[in-house]
Motif scaffolding. Sequence first.
Motif, PDB file in Angstrom:
ATOM      1  N   ALA A  44     135.011 -13.371  73.457  1.00 41.80           N
ATOM      2  CA  ALA A  44     134.920 -14.794  73.085  1.00 41.80           C
ATOM      3  C   ALA A  44     136.242 -15.497  73.347  1.00 41.80           C
ATOM      4  O   ALA A  44     136.269 -16.638  73.828  1.00 41.80           O
ATOM      5  CB  ALA A  44     134.516 -14.935  71.620  1.00 41.80           C
ATOM      6  N   VAL A  48     136.852 -18.698  75.884  1.00 37.91           N
ATOM      7  CA  VAL A  48     137.502 -19.946  75.468  1.00 37.91           C
ATOM      8  C   VAL A  48     138.691 -20.246  76.369  1.00 37.91           C
ATOM      9  O   VAL A  48     138.894 -21.380  76.816  1.00 37.91           O
ATOM     10  CB  VAL A  48     137.924 -19.866  73.981  1.00 37.91           C
ATOM     11  N   ASP A  49     139.489 -19.208  76.674  1.00 35.61           N
ATOM     12  CA  ASP A  49     140.649 -19.395  77.553  1.00 35.61           C
ATOM     13  C   ASP A  49     140.208 -19.820  78.954  1.00 35.61           C
ATOM     14  O   ASP A  49     140.798 -20.717  79.554  1.00 35.61           O
ATOM     15  CB  ASP A  49     141.465 -18.102  77.612  1.00 35.61           C
ATOM     16  N   ASP A  51     137.400 -21.380  79.770  1.00 40.04           N
ATOM     17  CA  ASP A  51     136.898 -22.754  79.688  1.00 40.04           C
ATOM     18  C   ASP A  51     138.053 -23.756  79.630  1.00 40.04           C
ATOM     19  O   ASP A  51     138.012 -24.818  80.257  1.00 40.04           O
ATOM     20  CB  ASP A  51     136.004 -22.934  78.455  1.00 40.04           C
ATOM     21  N   ARG A  52     139.082 -23.432  78.869  1.00 34.35           N
ATOM     22  CA  ARG A  52     140.239 -24.320  78.748  1.00 34.35           C
ATOM     23  C   ARG A  52     140.937 -24.478  80.093  1.00 34.35           C
ATOM     24  O   ARG A  52     141.267 -25.586  80.516  1.00 34.35           O
ATOM     25  CB  ARG A  52     141.219 -23.763  77.707  1.00 34.35           C
TER      26      ARG A  52
END
Length: 133
Positions: A44, A48-49, A51-52
């Motif tokens: 997860a 997130v990384d 996507d960022r």
Amino acid sequence: MIRPAHGAGLPIAPRAGTIDDIRREDDKRGYERDETDSFRQLVAGLVVDGDRRAGSAGRHARRTLAEMSPGYKRQPVLLLTRPLTFRSTSIAANQACTSCHGAGGKTVDTSSDGVSRQHWQSCGACSGSGAAR
């Protein structure tokens, strides 16, 4: 002289220890909840990384095969071939089924949305034998 414990014929064999016993029992049970939870948290965090980073570059992270490799055509996982037919000495067995023409069935294609799905469907009239009844 050292004597064995009461009722024992041989002295007790040396053991690796309590920690090794616990580790062996733990390995027998397989993956445990805390191990899978930590793996999911790691994945997860990577999502997130990713996507960022994609967002800061003005893009979105690719999630599907179609997004990652446009135009890529997947090979079917399994192609079933028609079953082998063996000729019998009886006259009726040498005649092909009129529904499947001796194939014993047919390949049914249920592909949709770029996903290939094929499976073998046996003939109901001859029960998949390919011979006339």
